[in-house]
Write a protein that holds these residues in place. Structure first.
Motif, PDB file in Angstrom:
ATOM      1  N   SER A   3       0.842  -1.195   0.000  1.00 45.72           N
ATOM      2  CA  SER A   3       0.000   0.000   0.000  1.00 45.72           C
ATOM      3  C   SER A   3       0.876   1.243   0.000  1.00 45.72           C
ATOM      4  O   SER A   3       1.970   1.236   0.549  1.00 45.72           O
ATOM      5  CB  SER A   3      -0.903   0.015   1.226  1.00 45.72           C
ATOM      6  N   ILE A   7      -3.098   6.794  -1.112  1.00 45.23           N
ATOM      7  CA  ILE A   7      -3.872   6.045  -2.098  1.00 45.23           C
ATOM      8  C   ILE A   7      -5.097   5.478  -1.386  1.00 45.23           C
ATOM      9  O   ILE A   7      -4.965   4.788  -0.367  1.00 45.23           O
ATOM     10  CB  ILE A   7      -3.037   4.889  -2.715  1.00 45.23           C
ATOM     11  N   ALA A   9      -8.485   3.140  -0.741  1.00 43.50           N
ATOM     12  CA  ALA A   9      -8.764   1.709  -0.925  1.00 43.50           C
ATOM     13  C   ALA A   9      -9.395   1.466  -2.293  1.00 43.50           C
ATOM     14  O   ALA A   9      -9.096   0.470  -2.955  1.00 43.50           O
ATOM     15  CB  ALA A   9      -9.681   1.205   0.187  1.00 43.50           C
ATOM     16  N   GLN A  11      -8.904   3.296  -5.078  1.00 42.94           N
ATOM     17  CA  GLN A  11      -7.850   3.430  -6.080  1.00 42.94           C
ATOM     18  C   GLN A  11      -6.971   2.182  -6.092  1.00 42.94           C
ATOM     19  O   GLN A  11      -6.608   1.677  -7.155  1.00 42.94           O
ATOM     20  CB  GLN A  11      -6.995   4.669  -5.806  1.00 42.94           C
ATOM     21  N   GLU A  12      -6.620   1.685  -4.907  1.00 39.44           N
ATOM     22  CA  GLU A  12      -5.792   0.492  -4.807  1.00 39.44           C
ATOM     23  C   GLU A  12      -6.495  -0.714  -5.435  1.00 39.44           C
ATOM     24  O   GLU A  12      -5.871  -1.492  -6.159  1.00 39.44           O
ATOM     25  CB  GLU A  12      -5.466   0.214  -3.335  1.00 39.44           C
ATOM     26  N   GLU A  13      -7.777  -0.846  -5.176  1.00 39.61           N
ATOM     27  CA  GLU A  13      -8.548  -1.959  -5.752  1.00 39.61           C
ATOM     28  C   GLU A  13      -8.594  -1.858  -7.274  1.00 39.61           C
ATOM     29  O   GLU A  13      -8.430  -2.860  -7.981  1.00 39.61           O
ATOM     30  CB  GLU A  13      -9.967  -1.955  -5.178  1.00 39.61           C
ATOM     31  N   ILE A  15      -6.371  -0.372  -9.211  1.00 39.25           N
ATOM     32  CA  ILE A  15      -5.022  -0.654  -9.703  1.00 39.25           C
ATOM     33  C   ILE A  15      -4.765  -2.157  -9.702  1.00 39.25           C
ATOM     34  O   ILE A  15      -4.355  -2.737 -10.711  1.00 39.25           O
ATOM     35  CB  ILE A  15      -3.950   0.085  -8.857  1.00 39.25           C
ATOM     36  N   LEU A  16      -5.020  -2.797  -8.563  1.00 44.19           N
ATOM     37  CA  LEU A  16      -4.770  -4.240  -8.450  1.00 44.19           C
ATOM     38  C   LEU A  16      -5.606  -5.048  -9.436  1.00 44.19           C
ATOM     39  O   LEU A  16      -5.173  -6.107  -9.893  1.00 44.19           O
ATOM     40  CB  LEU A  16      -5.017  -4.718  -7.021  1.00 44.19           C
ATOM     41  N   PHE A 113      -2.137   5.514  -9.926  1.00 46.17           N
ATOM     42  CA  PHE A 113      -1.228   4.597 -10.606  1.00 46.17           C
ATOM     43  C   PHE A 113      -0.124   5.376 -11.307  1.00 46.17           C
ATOM     44  O   PHE A 113       1.050   5.036 -11.196  1.00 46.17           O
ATOM     45  CB  PHE A 113      -1.967   3.735 -11.632  1.00 46.17           C
TER      46      PHE A 113
END
Length: 185
Positions: A3, A7, A9, A11-13, A15-16, A113
């Protein structure tokens, strides 16, 4: 992936969701010379050797890539041209891979990202600029001592002959340097 501060959660989801989790065995290639790099990878676990083959067939190792590093030939990836380099796993590894299509989509539509990728790329570029004058002026022994200080994981995780190829010397010369250092302690 780790993490990053700032960022969300969501945005992270997002991206992943554009990455594919890939398991690689030791000695597997992420990319070979002559191939077009169709994906880049983020090393979650493992160690990779990034190298070229010299005209005499010997490896010239440019760097070792560990956790939290990007791998792949960026020039080949962006310009869709054959790579002049190899990326080979030196131990079992886990890599998060992103295709060219997903990469372009994320660079266009996801500020988080784009920020993370640019930050990692800039950091790697600056490290290369910092290392280049040292590589040109240091003796093999000085390079080895600097490597021990700055990147001790190389000695712990990389085969002796690959360390020698990274330093631009033979395995026998590396043994002599290591023996000399051990005797001086």
């Amino acid at each position: 992936m780790r993490s990053a501060p700032g960022i969300t959660a969501e945005q992270e989801e997002q991206i992943l969701g554009c990455f594919k989790h890939v398991h690689m065995k030791s000695k597997d290639y992420f990319l070979r010379e002559g191939e077009i790099c169709k994906q880049i990878g983020y090393v979650h676990k493992g160690c990779f050797s990034y190298y070229r083959l010299l005209d005499n067939g010997k490896k010239s190792i440019i760097e070792f890539d560990f956790e939290d590093w990007w791998i792949g030939d960026l020039e080949s990836f962006l310009n869709r041209q054959p790579s002049a380099t190899f990326f080979q796993a030196l131990e079992d590894a886990e890599v998060f891979c992103i295709s060219r299509i997903n990469f372009e989509k994320m660079m266009s539509n996801n500020e988080a990202f784009r920020y993370l990728f640019n930050l990692k790329t800039q950091t790697a570029y600056l490290k290369s600029l910092e290392r280049l004058p040292k590589v040109k002026s240091e003796t093999a022994e000085e390079k080895y001592m600097r490597m021990l200080k700055e990147y001790p994981q190389i000695i712990q995780r990389v085969p002796h002959y690959d360390v020698a190829a990274y330093l631009g010397i033979t395995a026998e010369s590396l043994s002599r340097i290591r023996n000399k250092i051990a005797k001086s302690k």
